[in-house]
Design a protein around this motif. Structure first.
Motif, PDB file in Angstrom:
ATOM      1  N   GLY A 196      35.499  31.239  21.979  1.00 37.46           N
ATOM      2  CA  GLY A 196      35.701  31.614  23.575  1.00 37.46           C
ATOM      3  C   GLY A 196      34.684  30.988  24.245  1.00 37.46           C
ATOM      4  N   ILE A 197      33.593  30.893  23.915  1.00 39.00           N
ATOM      5  CA  ILE A 197      32.513  30.434  24.786  1.00 39.00           C
ATOM      6  C   ILE A 197      32.960  28.953  25.005  1.00 39.00           C
ATOM      7  CG2 ILE A 197      29.881  29.473  24.807  1.00 39.00           C
ATOM      8  CD1 ILE A 197      29.312  31.918  22.964  1.00 39.00           C
ATOM      9  N   VAL A 198      33.384  28.174  24.188  1.00 39.12           N
ATOM     10  CA  VAL A 198      33.656  26.731  24.218  1.00 39.12           C
ATOM     11  C   VAL A 198      34.560  26.719  25.061  1.00 39.12           C
ATOM     12  CG1 VAL A 198      34.537  24.691  23.195  1.00 39.12           C
ATOM     13  CG2 VAL A 198      32.599  25.884  21.998  1.00 39.12           C
ATOM     14  N   GLY A 199      35.789  27.622  25.020  1.00 37.22           N
ATOM     15  CA  GLY A 199      36.792  27.600  25.898  1.00 37.22           C
ATOM     16  C   GLY A 199      36.743  27.786  27.293  1.00 37.22           C
ATOM     17  N   VAL A 200      35.700  29.010  27.691  1.00 42.73           N
ATOM     18  CA  VAL A 200      35.208  29.036  28.777  1.00 42.73           C
ATOM     19  C   VAL A 200      34.420  27.979  29.364  1.00 42.73           C
ATOM     20  CG1 VAL A 200      33.625  30.565  30.242  1.00 42.73           C
ATOM     21  CG2 VAL A 200      34.980  31.668  28.490  1.00 42.73           C
ATOM     22  N   ALA A 201      33.806  27.350  28.786  1.00 41.29           N
ATOM     23  CA  ALA A 201      32.698  26.030  29.271  1.00 41.29           C
ATOM     24  C   ALA A 201      33.849  24.909  29.662  1.00 41.29           C
ATOM     25  CB  ALA A 201      31.894  25.890  28.427  1.00 41.29           C
ATOM     26  N   VAL A 202      34.486  24.620  28.637  1.00 38.40           N
ATOM     27  CA  VAL A 202      35.486  23.475  28.905  1.00 38.40           C
ATOM     28  C   VAL A 202      36.675  23.892  29.987  1.00 38.40           C
ATOM     29  CG1 VAL A 202      37.376  22.085  27.737  1.00 38.40           C
ATOM     30  CG2 VAL A 202      35.285  22.746  26.698  1.00 38.40           C
ATOM     31  N   GLY A 203      37.121  25.000  30.129  1.00 45.01           N
ATOM     32  CA  GLY A 203      38.072  25.419  31.015  1.00 45.01           C
ATOM     33  C   GLY A 203      37.592  25.356  32.441  1.00 45.01           C
ATOM     34  N   TRP A 204      36.325  25.828  32.532  1.00 45.45           N
ATOM     35  CA  TRP A 204      35.739  25.603  33.933  1.00 45.45           C
ATOM     36  C   TRP A 204      35.662  24.263  34.440  1.00 45.45           C
ATOM     37  CZ3 TRP A 204      30.386  24.216  35.502  1.00 45.45           C
ATOM     38  CH2 TRP A 204      30.230  24.476  36.986  1.00 45.45           C
ATOM     39  N   LEU A 205      35.338  23.145  33.374  1.00 46.04           N
ATOM     40  CA  LEU A 205      35.392  21.851  33.820  1.00 46.04           C
ATOM     41  C   LEU A 205      36.728  21.208  34.006  1.00 46.04           C
ATOM     42  CD1 LEU A 205      32.657  20.653  31.502  1.00 46.04           C
ATOM     43  CD2 LEU A 205      32.441  20.588  33.903  1.00 46.04           C
ATOM     44  N   VAL A 206      37.669  21.747  33.080  1.00 46.93           N
ATOM     45  CA  VAL A 206      38.832  20.849  32.942  1.00 46.93           C
ATOM     46  C   VAL A 206      40.125  21.490  33.854  1.00 46.93           C
ATOM     47  CG1 VAL A 206      41.086  20.525  31.382  1.00 46.93           C
ATOM     48  CG2 VAL A 206      38.465  20.173  30.740  1.00 46.93           C
ATOM     49  N   LEU A 207      40.314  22.789  33.831  1.00 48.06           N
ATOM     50  CA  LEU A 207      41.175  23.342  34.398  1.00 48.06           C
ATOM     51  C   LEU A 207      41.272  23.126  35.923  1.00 48.06           C
ATOM     52  CD1 LEU A 207      41.574  26.918  32.939  1.00 48.06           C
ATOM     53  CD2 LEU A 207      42.647  24.854  32.356  1.00 48.06           C
ATOM     54  N   PRO A 208      42.447  23.033  36.581  1.00 47.66           N
ATOM     55  CA  PRO A 208      42.397  22.573  38.030  1.00 47.66           C
ATOM     56  C   PRO A 208      42.356  23.836  38.993  1.00 47.66           C
ATOM     57  CG  PRO A 208      44.634  22.481  37.063  1.00 47.66           C
ATOM     58  CD  PRO A 208      43.791  22.810  36.113  1.00 47.66           C
ATOM     59  N   ASP A 209      41.518  23.530  40.006  1.00 43.72           N
ATOM     60  CA  ASP A 209      41.238  24.650  40.946  1.00 43.72           C
ATOM     61  C   ASP A 209      42.582  24.841  41.791  1.00 43.72           C
ATOM     62  OD1 ASP A 209      38.550  25.012  40.711  1.00 43.72           O
ATOM     63  OD2 ASP A 209      38.325  23.229  41.995  1.00 43.72           O
ATOM     64  N   ASP A 210      42.934  26.150  42.088  1.00 42.62           N
ATOM     65  CA  ASP A 210      43.966  26.628  42.676  1.00 42.62           C
ATOM     66  C   ASP A 210      43.852  27.576  43.776  1.00 42.62           C
ATOM     67  OD1 ASP A 210      43.403  28.637  40.762  1.00 42.62           O
ATOM     68  OD2 ASP A 210      45.393  29.268  40.613  1.00 42.62           O
ATOM     69  N   SER A 211      44.588  27.562  44.782  1.00 40.85           N
ATOM     70  CA  SER A 211      44.438  28.428  46.049  1.00 40.85           C
ATOM     71  C   SER A 211      45.152  29.731  45.774  1.00 40.85           C
ATOM     72  CB  SER A 211      44.783  27.631  47.212  1.00 40.85           C
ATOM     73  OG  SER A 211      44.194  26.433  47.432  1.00 40.85           O
ATOM     74  N   PRO A 212      44.379  30.794  46.060  1.00 41.02           N
ATOM     75  CA  PRO A 212      45.029  31.862  45.879  1.00 41.02           C
ATOM     76  C   PRO A 212      46.213  32.042  47.158  1.00 41.02           C
ATOM     77  CG  PRO A 212      42.705  32.495  45.665  1.00 41.02           C
ATOM     78  CD  PRO A 212      42.941  30.909  46.068  1.00 41.02           C
ATOM     79  N   SER A 213      47.262  33.058  46.752  1.00 31.61           N
ATOM     80  CA  SER A 213      48.328  33.096  47.806  1.00 31.61           C
ATOM     81  C   SER A 213      48.509  34.454  48.032  1.00 31.61           C
ATOM     82  CB  SER A 213      49.384  32.482  47.247  1.00 31.61           C
ATOM     83  OG  SER A 213      49.863  33.011  45.995  1.00 31.61           O
ATOM     84  N   PRO A 214      47.603  35.329  48.584  1.00 30.43           N
ATOM     85  CA  PRO A 214      47.611  36.654  48.864  1.00 30.43           C
ATOM     86  C   PRO A 214      49.156  36.873  49.566  1.00 30.43           C
ATOM     87  CG  PRO A 214      46.139  35.735  50.364  1.00 30.43           C
ATOM     88  CD  PRO A 214      46.606  34.802  49.469  1.00 30.43           C
ATOM     89  N   ARG A 215      49.835  38.039  49.229  1.00 33.09           N
ATOM     90  CA  ARG A 215      51.080  38.308  49.898  1.00 33.09           C
ATOM     91  C   ARG A 215      50.922  38.930  51.042  1.00 33.09           C
ATOM     92  NH1 ARG A 215      55.188  36.352  46.689  1.00 33.09           N
ATOM     93  NH2 ARG A 215      54.482  35.226  44.695  1.00 33.09           N
ATOM     94  N   GLU A 216      51.972  38.964  52.072  1.00 38.29           N
ATOM     95  CA  GLU A 216      51.663  39.793  53.454  1.00 38.29           C
ATOM     96  C   GLU A 216      51.998  41.183  53.028  1.00 38.29           C
ATOM     97  OE1 GLU A 216      54.313  38.453  56.185  1.00 38.29           O
ATOM     98  OE2 GLU A 216      53.234  36.345  56.275  1.00 38.29           O
ATOM     99  N   ASN A 217      52.907  41.399  51.935  1.00 36.43           N
ATOM    100  CA  ASN A 217      53.078  42.992  51.818  1.00 36.43           C
ATOM    101  C   ASN A 217      52.495  43.593  50.780  1.00 36.43           C
ATOM    102  OD1 ASN A 217      55.356  42.808  53.471  1.00 36.43           O
ATOM    103  ND2 ASN A 217      56.593  41.689  52.311  1.00 36.43           N
ATOM    104  N   GLY A 218      51.334  42.736  50.162  1.00 34.22           N
ATOM    105  CA  GLY A 218      50.711  43.510  49.084  1.00 34.22           C
ATOM    106  C   GLY A 218      51.012  43.363  47.908  1.00 34.22           C
ATOM    107  N   PHE A 219      50.460  44.458  46.989  1.00 32.57           N
ATOM    108  CA  PHE A 219      50.773  44.435  45.516  1.00 32.57           C
ATOM    109  C   PHE A 219      51.590  45.830  45.226  1.00 32.57           C
ATOM    110  CE2 PHE A 219      49.765  45.921  41.134  1.00 32.57           C
ATOM    111  CZ  PHE A 219      50.043  44.983  40.553  1.00 32.57           C
ATOM    112  N   ASP A 220      52.447  45.823  44.514  1.00 27.15           N
ATOM    113  CA  ASP A 220      53.639  47.158  44.314  1.00 27.15           C
ATOM    114  C   ASP A 220      52.735  47.990  43.297  1.00 27.15           C
ATOM    115  OD1 ASP A 220      55.839  48.722  44.000  1.00 27.15           O
ATOM    116  OD2 ASP A 220      56.760  47.316  42.727  1.00 27.15           O
ATOM    117  N   TRP A 221      51.954  48.647  43.647  1.00 32.14           N
ATOM    118  CA  TRP A 221      51.088  49.847  42.970  1.00 32.14           C
ATOM    119  C   TRP A 221      52.194  50.817  42.234  1.00 32.14           C
ATOM    120  CZ3 TRP A 221      46.651  48.149  41.461  1.00 32.14           C
ATOM    121  CH2 TRP A 221      45.733  47.276  42.381  1.00 32.14           C
ATOM    122  N   LEU A 222      53.143  51.128  42.733  1.00 36.92           N
ATOM    123  CA  LEU A 222      54.025  52.169  42.476  1.00 36.92           C
ATOM    124  C   LEU A 222      54.832  51.466  41.099  1.00 36.92           C
ATOM    125  CD1 LEU A 222      55.311  54.859  42.373  1.00 36.92           C
ATOM    126  CD2 LEU A 222      56.931  54.086  44.079  1.00 36.92           C
TER     127      LEU A 222
END
Length: 493
Positions: A196-222
């Motif tokens: 897991g430690i190797v996975g976190v370190a390598v993932g931080w370097l390798v995985l592409p950054d992505d932009s959050p896409s908050p939704r106008e209507n929020g999250f369906d808690w119910l």
């Protein structure tokens, strides 16, 4: 003479940022991303299979019944299944990379906490949190993989992903047996920490950054409040159906509650402004059939694991370590066949490869029934049959997963990936529960006919397992029909 590449300091960039940019510019960069997702897939499958092997030792260590200690495994499955759908939506809102890495961090930290647990209650509580971390991985892994690989590489990438799952399953009983014998039960949890430690370190370097896409209507808690308990109820029923009986009061109560909550959830989602699961996913019949086939394929795999463990240990009286090595033929062959199937998608349709794979698996089942588990069993033929069974599932799973993701509506790849992982977990529960119920029925029938103790006498137990293979044939037949219908609806797949 080529000038040396400018360093991070010379260009004014942070050295880590410069390193990440160099990695992203490499021609094989998409495969680096696929490899990171495979690490998370491997960890989850390894942990699930290795814990099953440790349950008898945990019952002795904590001086309790095996039905109680089984919650060490069940708590993980329940938490994973209940948390996966909402995370499929939240990861789109807050960014897949950060939540994937958060999930891997939670997983490795709780692995260490499980290894340090001083009581059964602590261990079960840590397993719940670990299941939540695994759900974060599951909600993101396939979506990240599909986005990085693109349409052309997707079948091959899904093959590697299926292979990583198979390797995790196969190493569980082998490595787990060695760790339990040499270091005791805490070692089976500590072993995933460095991965897991190797996975976190390598993932931080390798995985592409992505932009959050908050939704106008929020999250369906119910929706989350309705779906979470529904999944918990249904998973618990599946896992305890063999012990309680499907007609018992606890089973019926939980089944009715789960179905009612699920119906309310569907009614809620149809009118929600921001549904937790966009029901447009299941408006695509090829996608729905593909998800159904995913569930059936994992039911077939884990049902086979359950039946063969009884055949080898109670029927052939082999020690657990040797039985584990023999059973590893299934996931090892699956892990070899899945990437091959992914590469062959360019020459054959996914439906053709899936049907070929299911034909291999049913041939192996027939061989086990007619030859390998006869009163004078053939160990060599049995090993070959188990390997062919695993290879058949490899040829089925990888193309089916790829085709299913390909038929998901555009813009819903994240939710589609979460549904595939949820179907996988439900398939595990369905396979074990149905195989356990069938084996219990067959052993009772044979005991009444032969007046022998089936559980401790070899040949009657083998007969009970052979009879239970009828269930496996039935599951394979339904998966085949679903694939044929999907091919008719989407001929290009």
């Amino acid at each position: 003479m080529t000038e040396p590449q400018a360093s991070g300091a010379a260009t004014g960039k942070n050295p880590i940022t410069a390193l990440r940019e160099r990695i992203a510019a490499r021609p094989n960069y998409p495969w680096y991303v696929v490899a990171v997702t495979c690490v998370g897939s491997f960890m989850g499958q390894f942990d699930a299979s290795v814990v099953q092997l440790a349950l008898p030792d945990l019952a002795v260590r904590f001086e309790t019944r095996e039905t109680v200690v089984s919650w060490v495994a069940l708590a993980y499955v329940v938490a994973f299944s209940a948390a996966l759908p909402p995370f499929g939506r939240l990861c789109e809102m807050f960014g897949r990379k950060r939540l994937y890495l958060l999930g891997m961090t939670i997983f490795l930290v709780t692995s260490a906490l499980c290894g340090m647990a001083g009581s059964l209650g602590e261990l079960i509580a840590f397993r719940v949190v670990q299941g939540v971390g695994a759900a974060l991985l599951g909600a993101n892994s396939i979506a990240i993989l599909v986005h990085a690989a693109g349409n052309e590489r997707r079948p091959r990438a899904m093959g590697y992903f299926s292979a990583a799952q198979a390797v995790g399953v196969s190493l569980g009983p082998i490595v787990g047996g060695l760790l339990l014998g040499s270091f005791g039960w805490p070692a089976i949890f500590w072993v995933t920490v460095p991965v897991g430690i190797v996975g976190v370190a390598v993932g931080w370097l390798v995985l592409p950054d992505d932009s959050p896409s908050p939704r106008e209507n929020g999250f369906d808690w119910l929706g989350m409040v309705l779906l979470g308990p529904a999944i918990v109820a249904l998973v618990v029923v599946l896992n305890h159906a063999a012990d309680w009986g499907i007609a018992s009061a606890p089973s019926l109560s939980l089944l009715v509650a789960g179905v009612a909550l699920l119906a309310l959830f569907i009614w809620r989602e149809r009118g929600a402004k921001a549904p937790m699961i966009d029901l447009k996913l299941f408006g695509s019949r090829p996608f729905s059939l593909g998800v159904f086939a995913v569930m059936l394929s994992f039911a077939l795999l884990y049902g086979m694991f359950y039946l063969m463990s009884y055949a080898l240990i109670r029927g052939l009286h082999e020690p657990p370590t040797r039985a584990g090595l023999r059973m590893s033929a299934i996931p090892i062959a699956l892990g070899i066949a899945a990437p091959i199937a992914g590469m062959l998608v360019k020459r054959y349709t996914t439906a053709t490869l899936s049907l070929f794979g299911m034909a291999l698996s049913t041939t192996a089942l027939l061989t086990l029934s007619l030859i390998a588990l006869e009163p004078v069993p053939s160990r060599a033929i049995g090993m070959v049959a188990l390997a062919v069974f695993g290879a058949g599932l490899g040829f089925f799973m990888a193309p089916n997963n790829s085709a299913t993701m390909g038929t998901a509506p555009k813009g819903l790849s994240g939710e589609a990936g979460a549904m595939l992982n949820l179907a996988r977990m439900l398939g595990v529960s369905l396979g074990v529960a149905s195989a356990a119920s069938m084996l219990r029925f067959q052993t009772a029938r044979i005991s009444a006919e032969t007046q022998t103790d089936v559980f401790f006498y070899g040949h009657p137990m083998l007969g009970a397992v052979e009879s239970s293979f009828g269930l496996m044939f039935g599951i394979a037949l339904v998966a085949t029909v679903a694939t044929l219908i999907r091919r008719r609806l989407a001929p290009e797949a």
